[in-house]
Design an enzyme around this catalytic site. Structure first.
Site, PDB file in Angstrom:
ATOM      1  N   CYS A  99      68.930  57.428   9.582  1.00 19.12           N
ATOM      2  CA  CYS A  99      67.848  56.147  10.013  1.00 19.12           C
ATOM      3  C   CYS A  99      66.830  57.510   9.860  1.00 19.12           C
ATOM      4  O   CYS A  99      66.643  58.850  10.611  1.00 19.12           O
ATOM      5  CB  CYS A  99      67.817  55.674  10.860  1.00 19.12           C
ATOM      6  SG  CYS A  99      66.494  54.637  10.672  1.00 19.12           S
ATOM      7  N   CYS A 101      63.804  56.643  11.834  1.00 14.85           N
ATOM      8  CA  CYS A 101      63.295  56.467  13.005  1.00 14.85           C
ATOM      9  C   CYS A 101      62.913  57.340  14.280  1.00 14.85           C
ATOM     10  O   CYS A 101      61.811  57.829  15.107  1.00 14.85           O
ATOM     11  CB  CYS A 101      63.229  55.301  13.872  1.00 14.85           C
ATOM     12  SG  CYS A 101      65.038  54.969  14.683  1.00 14.85           S
ATOM     13  N   CYS A 109      61.449  53.267  10.871  1.00 16.31           N
ATOM     14  CA  CYS A 109      62.817  53.334  10.093  1.00 16.31           C
ATOM     15  C   CYS A 109      62.782  53.678   8.771  1.00 16.31           C
ATOM     16  O   CYS A 109      63.585  54.150   7.755  1.00 16.31           O
ATOM     17  CB  CYS A 109      63.452  52.374  10.361  1.00 16.31           C
ATOM     18  SG  CYS A 109      64.430  52.112  12.014  1.00 16.31           S
ATOM     19  N   LYS A 175      71.969  43.629  11.752  1.00 18.23           N
ATOM     20  CA  LYS A 175      71.608  44.287  13.180  1.00 18.23           C
ATOM     21  C   LYS A 175      70.053  43.334  13.378  1.00 18.23           C
ATOM     22  O   LYS A 175      69.459  43.837  12.439  1.00 18.23           O
ATOM     23  CB  LYS A 175      70.788  45.701  12.735  1.00 18.23           C
ATOM     24  CG  LYS A 175      69.888  46.663  13.504  1.00 18.23           C
ATOM     25  CD  LYS A 175      69.918  47.757  13.494  1.00 18.23           C
ATOM     26  CE  LYS A 175      69.493  48.866  13.769  1.00 18.23           C
ATOM     27  NZ  LYS A 175      68.468  50.116  14.028  1.00 18.23           N
ATOM     28  N   ARG A 185      65.342  53.763  22.484  1.00 19.83           N
ATOM     29  CA  ARG A 185      64.601  54.469  22.032  1.00 19.83           C
ATOM     30  C   ARG A 185      63.419  54.948  22.912  1.00 19.83           C
ATOM     31  O   ARG A 185      63.330  55.750  22.477  1.00 19.83           O
ATOM     32  CB  ARG A 185      63.417  52.650  21.429  1.00 19.83           C
ATOM     33  CG  ARG A 185      63.777  52.609  20.574  1.00 19.83           C
ATOM     34  CD  ARG A 185      63.235  51.102  20.185  1.00 19.83           C
ATOM     35  NE  ARG A 185      63.802  50.240  18.895  1.00 19.83           N
ATOM     36  CZ  ARG A 185      63.488  49.226  18.539  1.00 19.83           C
ATOM     37  NH1 ARG A 185      61.488  48.653  18.977  1.00 19.83           N
ATOM     38  NH2 ARG A 185      63.254  48.762  18.138  1.00 19.83           N
ATOM     39  N   ARG A 197      59.903  46.577  14.838  1.00 16.18           N
ATOM     40  CA  ARG A 197      61.242  46.246  13.322  1.00 16.18           C
ATOM     41  C   ARG A 197      60.998  45.087  12.867  1.00 16.18           C
ATOM     42  O   ARG A 197      62.166  44.929  11.928  1.00 16.18           O
ATOM     43  CB  ARG A 197      62.514  47.234  14.100  1.00 16.18           C
ATOM     44  CG  ARG A 197      62.075  48.638  14.646  1.00 16.18           C
ATOM     45  CD  ARG A 197      63.365  49.269  14.341  1.00 16.18           C
ATOM     46  NE  ARG A 197      62.705  50.031  15.765  1.00 16.18           N
ATOM     47  CZ  ARG A 197      62.371  51.867  15.225  1.00 16.18           C
ATOM     48  NH1 ARG A 197      61.161  51.325  14.912  1.00 16.18           N
ATOM     49  NH2 ARG A 197      62.855  52.406  16.577  1.00 16.18           N
ATOM     50  N   LYS A 228      75.562  43.942  15.344  1.00 15.53           N
ATOM     51  CA  LYS A 228      74.423  44.567  16.659  1.00 15.53           C
ATOM     52  C   LYS A 228      73.293  43.766  16.816  1.00 15.53           C
ATOM     53  O   LYS A 228      72.475  43.709  16.086  1.00 15.53           O
ATOM     54  CB  LYS A 228      74.292  45.784  16.280  1.00 15.53           C
ATOM     55  CG  LYS A 228      72.578  47.026  16.718  1.00 15.53           C
ATOM     56  CD  LYS A 228      72.930  47.665  16.270  1.00 15.53           C
ATOM     57  CE  LYS A 228      72.193  49.117  17.042  1.00 15.53           C
ATOM     58  NZ  LYS A 228      71.455  49.920  16.625  1.00 15.53           N
ATOM     59  N   SER A 254      72.364  50.028  23.963  1.00 18.31           N
ATOM     60  CA  SER A 254      72.003  50.576  25.069  1.00 18.31           C
ATOM     61  C   SER A 254      71.337  49.876  26.327  1.00 18.31           C
ATOM     62  O   SER A 254      72.176  49.788  27.146  1.00 18.31           O
ATOM     63  CB  SER A 254      70.926  51.638  24.565  1.00 18.31           C
ATOM     64  OG  SER A 254      69.826  51.198  24.233  1.00 18.31           O
TER      65      SER A 254
HETATM   66  C1  PBG Z   1      68.112  53.602  14.922  1.00 19.26           C
HETATM   67  C2  PBG Z   1      69.071  52.341  15.800  1.00 19.26           C
HETATM   68  C3  PBG Z   1      68.850  51.907  16.987  1.00 19.26           C
HETATM   69  C4  PBG Z   1      69.730  52.185  17.714  1.00 19.26           C
HETATM   70  C5  PBG Z   1      71.069  52.769  16.129  1.00 19.26           C
HETATM   71  N1  PBG Z   1      70.324  53.429  15.651  1.00 19.26           N
HETATM   72  C6  PBG Z   1      67.361  51.683  17.256  1.00 19.26           C
HETATM   73  C7  PBG Z   1      66.614  51.051  16.963  1.00 19.26           C
HETATM   74  O1  PBG Z   1      67.052  50.647  15.717  1.00 19.26           O
HETATM   75  O2  PBG Z   1      65.041  50.839  16.752  1.00 19.26           O
HETATM   76  C8  PBG Z   1      70.638  50.771  18.563  1.00 19.26           C
HETATM   77  C9  PBG Z   1      71.546  51.313  19.266  1.00 19.26           C
HETATM   78  C10 PBG Z   1      70.773  51.462  20.877  1.00 19.26           C
HETATM   79  O3  PBG Z   1      70.831  50.361  21.436  1.00 19.26           O
HETATM   80  O4  PBG Z   1      72.391  51.669  21.350  1.00 19.26           O
HETATM   81  N2  PBG Z   1      67.781  53.118  13.621  1.00 19.26           N
HETATM   82 ZN    ZN Z   2      65.855  54.020  12.570  1.00 17.62          ZN
END
Ligand code: PBG
Ligand code: ZN
Length: 307
Positions: A99, A101, A109, A175, A185, A197, A228, A254
């Site tokens: 990614c 980001c 992203c 996602k 983040r 996003r 997810k 997370s």
């Molecule tokens: C980045 C990414 C994210 C996560 C995995 N890859 C964060 C987002 O999309 O902002 C989330 C993982 C987590 O919260 O544990 N694209």
């Molecule tokens: Zn990202």
């Protein structure tokens, strides 16, 4: 004997943050650290000793720019981390998150146009370059998490063109635009500086669309599909598992981790029982593998209990 589902250490995937700075704890995720490349192999050793077969790598670079060049440079933080892990533990499966980001100054992203919109198609070659850089460094699997349309096909074509036809794609297919990513983040320093996003991640209200996203990624050449977050989306996971014969991967994100840790730290819940109940719920919903920050604890509990 009659138990239908089991949590197994060899189906857990342990996420790791590789930082260009010093090893330091992530305040919002008790027990989780950002590791320097020098300290990463030590953490991988712990996972390996507990029977965990795979790690998922995220990069925390020292510098960011408009186009996220740190994501696809051969000496970026993730290629360096991959080489460090593979040099010490060649049999550990290394999955590299793909990614922009964590590497873009704006925190999105994808590339951002002058009007502030996300440039889907202009982002695809950058993601493809990142995937190739990680494959070159020794990653076994690349995991695009950006949610741009068409990125699985672009990554597959680029990997094949560079001779990496054996590298698999674990796509973050379904996602959702979720507040559960908050602690991540903070850990990765990847919150968007403007907007959100929601133009590329999915509306939490849409279950049927998740199946459509999965089938599109399957058609483009995905080898695994990720759903997810996990806990608030177990219905989605179950639908996905019946819509494809590919392995479904649950991402126990997370925010889900931090909520359990916070309640446990207050003595309000039994941490071990809640974690194992959450994880087996993901299996029951059809997940084959689970990406979870609880991986080391869960693997240790399984071992202690002789499972
Ligand atoms: C980045 C990414 C994210 C996560 C995995 N890859 C964060 C987002 O999309 O902002 C989330 C993982 C987590 O919260 O544990 N694209
Ligand atoms: Zn990202």
């Amino acid at each position: 004997m009659v138990r239908e589902n089991h949590v197994r250490a060899d189906e857990l995937i342990y996420p790791l943050f590789a930082t260009e700075g010093k090893t330091e704890p992530v305040a919002q995720m008790p027990g989780i650290m950002r590791f320097s490349s020098a300290d990463l192999p030590g953490e991988v050793a712990k996972a390996a000793a507990l029977g965990i077969k795979a790690v998922l790598l995220f990069g925390v670079p020292a510098h960011k720019d408009e186009l996220g060049t740190g994501a696809y440079s051969d000496d970026g933080i993730v290629p360096r981390a991959i080489r460090a892990i593979k040099a010490a533990y060649p049999r550990m499966v290394v999955i590299a998150d793909v990614c922009l980001c964590e590497y873009t100054s704006h925190g999105h992203c994808g590339a951002v146009g002058e009007d502030g919109r996300i440039l889907n198609d202009a982002t695809l070659p950058l993601l493809a370059k990142a995937a190739v850089a990680y494959a070159k460094a020794g990653a076994d699997i690349v995991a695009p998490s950006d949610m741009m349309d068409g990125r699985v096909a672009a990554i597959r074509a680029a990997l094949d063109a560079e001779g990496f036809e054996d590298i698999a794609i674990m796509s973050y297919s379904a996602k959702f635009a979720s507040a559960y990513y908050g602690p991540f983040r903070e850990a990765a320093g990847s919150a968007p500086k403007h907007g959100d996003r929601r133009t590329y991640q999915m509306d939490p209200a849409n279950g049927r669309e998740a199946v459509r996203e999965v089938l599109a990624d399957v058609a483009e050449g995905a080898d695994f599909v990720i759903a997810k977050p996990a806990i608030a989306y177990l219905d989605v996971m179950k639908e996905i598992a019946s819509a494809t014969r590919l392995p479904v991967v649950a991402y126990n994100v997370s925010g889900e981790y931090s909520m359990v840790k916070a309640a446990a730290a207050n003595g309000w819940i039994d941490e071990k029982r809640v974690v194992m109940e959450n994880l087996v719920g993901m299996k029951r919903a059809g997940a084959k593998m689970i990406i979870t920050y609880h991986a080391l604890d869960a693997a240790r509990w399984l071992r202690e209990d002789g499972e």
